[in-house]
Design an enzyme around this catalytic site. Sequence first.
Site, short mmCIF file in Angstrom:
data_model
loop_
_atom_site.label_atom_id
_atom_site.label_comp_id
_atom_site.label_asym_id
_atom_site.label_seq_id
_atom_site.Cartn_x
_atom_site.Cartn_y
_atom_site.Cartn_z
N TYR A 120 0.81 -1.22 0.00
CA TYR A 120 0.00 0.00 0.00
C TYR A 120 0.84 1.27 0.00
O TYR A 120 0.37 2.33 -0.43
CB TYR A 120 -0.96 -0.01 1.20
CG TYR A 120 -2.14 -0.92 0.99
CD1 TYR A 120 -3.19 -0.55 0.17
CD2 TYR A 120 -2.19 -2.17 1.61
CE1 TYR A 120 -4.27 -1.39 -0.04
CE2 TYR A 120 -3.27 -3.02 1.42
CZ TYR A 120 -4.31 -2.63 0.59
OH TYR A 120 -5.38 -3.47 0.38
N GLN A 123 -18.51 -13.30 -7.98
CA GLN A 123 -19.93 -13.66 -7.96
C GLN A 123 -20.10 -15.14 -8.25
O GLN A 123 -19.49 -15.69 -9.17
CB GLN A 123 -20.65 -12.82 -9.02
CG GLN A 123 -22.16 -12.89 -8.98
CD GLN A 123 -22.77 -11.91 -9.99
OE1 GLN A 123 -22.06 -11.14 -10.64
NE2 GLN A 123 -24.08 -11.95 -10.13
N SER A 179 -15.02 -3.58 -7.92
CA SER A 179 -15.45 -4.63 -7.00
C SER A 179 -16.96 -4.60 -6.82
O SER A 179 -17.55 -3.53 -6.62
CB SER A 179 -14.77 -4.44 -5.64
OG SER A 179 -13.37 -4.33 -5.77
N ASN A 180 -17.59 -5.76 -6.88
CA ASN A 180 -19.06 -5.83 -6.79
C ASN A 180 -19.57 -6.03 -5.37
O ASN A 180 -18.87 -6.62 -4.54
CB ASN A 180 -19.57 -6.97 -7.68
CG ASN A 180 -19.71 -6.53 -9.12
OD1 ASN A 180 -20.17 -5.43 -9.40
ND2 ASN A 180 -19.32 -7.40 -10.05
N PRO A 181 -20.80 -5.55 -5.08
CA PRO A 181 -21.68 -4.76 -5.95
C PRO A 181 -21.13 -3.34 -6.08
O PRO A 181 -21.09 -2.60 -5.09
CB PRO A 181 -23.03 -4.79 -5.24
CG PRO A 181 -22.69 -5.00 -3.80
CD PRO A 181 -21.43 -5.85 -3.78
N VAL A 182 -20.71 -2.96 -7.27
CA VAL A 182 -19.82 -1.82 -7.44
C VAL A 182 -20.42 -0.50 -6.98
O VAL A 182 -19.69 0.35 -6.43
CB VAL A 182 -19.32 -1.72 -8.90
CG1 VAL A 182 -20.46 -1.36 -9.85
CG2 VAL A 182 -18.18 -0.74 -9.01
N SER A 195 -17.01 1.68 -11.75
CA SER A 195 -17.13 1.27 -13.16
C SER A 195 -18.56 1.42 -13.65
O SER A 195 -18.81 1.46 -14.86
CB SER A 195 -16.65 -0.17 -13.34
OG SER A 195 -17.35 -1.06 -12.49
N HIS A 241 -25.46 -1.36 -11.47
CA HIS A 241 -24.79 -2.39 -12.27
C HIS A 241 -25.33 -3.72 -11.76
O HIS A 241 -24.74 -4.36 -10.89
CB HIS A 241 -23.27 -2.31 -12.10
CG HIS A 241 -22.53 -3.45 -12.75
ND1 HIS A 241 -22.71 -3.80 -14.06
CD2 HIS A 241 -21.61 -4.32 -12.24
CE1 HIS A 241 -21.93 -4.84 -14.34
NE2 HIS A 241 -21.26 -5.17 -13.25
N THR A 277 -16.72 -13.32 -15.03
CA THR A 277 -16.56 -12.39 -16.15
C THR A 277 -15.34 -11.52 -15.85
O THR A 277 -15.18 -11.05 -14.73
CB THR A 277 -17.79 -11.48 -16.32
OG1 THR A 277 -17.88 -10.59 -15.21
CG2 THR A 277 -19.08 -12.30 -16.40
#
Length: 317
Positions: free
Chosen positions: A69, A86, A123-126, A147, A179, A232
Site C-alpha cells: 500500500y 460472484q 469490486s461488486n456490488p460496485v 465502473s 450495475h 466475467t
Amino acid sequence: MKKTANKVVLIGAGAVGTSFLYAAINQGIAEHYVLIDAFPQPAEGNALDLSDTLAVIPHSFTSIKAGSYEDCKDADVVVITAGRPQKPGETRLEMVAGNAEIMKNIATEVKKSGFDGITVIASNPVDVITHVYQKVTGFDPHKVIGSGTTLDSARLRRLVGQKLNVKPESVQAYVAGEHGDSSVAIWSQANIMGRPILDYVKCGCLTLEDLDQIQKDTVDMAYKIINLKRATFYGIGACLTKIVNAVLRDEKATLMVGAQLNGEYKNKDLYTGVPAIIGSNGWEKIIEWDLTKEEQEKFDKSCETLHKTIDSVKHLF
C-alpha cells in the site's frame, strides 16, 4: 496529470485485475504498474508474467512489480478489483456483506498511504462498494469513480448491433442505474449514427418487444457467462482500461460510470451509473438527460434498491 511516466496501482490481482492490466499494457496507458493482493505470491507471479511482454508489445511500459500500500502514495490512479467473485445464480447485491468489509480495510490502507490521485473501482456490488470506499476514505467524491454501467452499456450496444447487423461502435446506447438486476436501458437517448433507435421501431426494423428482450439479455449476460465459465473479466477489464485512460489522458470523455448523485436525476447520496465527463480530475460533471416518465420511474426504483443495500452496511462508515 502527466501524459507520460504515469503510475497505476492495482489492488486485487485476480482475473478482473490482471485482465485490466493486460489491456492497459497493450494500449500503453501508463509506464509504471504495481500489483497489490492479499496473497503476495499470485501478485508476484502475475508481475513476472506480464514483465515478459516488455520485449513483445509495441506500446510497452517501464516497470511492473508486486508491491504494498505504500506504493499508492505517488500513484496517479489506484484501480480496485479486490473481493470475492460472484457465484453462479448469485446477484451482485447478495455479495455486499463480505466485500464491503474487504473494501473498508482497503480504503483505510489507501488513505493511510497518503494517496491523492483518482480511484477507479470495479469490486461488486460496485455501486455500493464505491460508496463505502468514498465514505471510509473521505476522499473528494469526484476523485472516486465506480465502473458503473460501462460494461452494461457495452453489452447493450453489442446486442443492438447484432440485432440490426451494424458494428457495435456505431451504436450509441446506454444503461443507467445499478450495475445489476435493476439497471435501466435509456432508449430515449439511444441512436445509431445519429438516428434515434425509436425510428427503427417506427420503420419496422425493430419492435418494442425486441428492445425489451435486448434489455433482458443485457441484464442476464453476466449470469450466462458465470454459468459457463464461473466469472466475467475480459469485458470489465476493457472497460476499466477505457476509464483509466480517460483519466490519465484528460480526455473529457463521457462514460457511463459510477458517480455520486447530489440531486441529479432526482436522486442523491449514492453512487450509480450515469453519464459523466471523465478527465484528470476524475468524474468532472454529470450529464443530465431528459428521461421519459417510465425511465425516471425505473431509475428511481434502481436507486431505491441501492439505498436499501447501502443501509445494510452503514455500520462500516
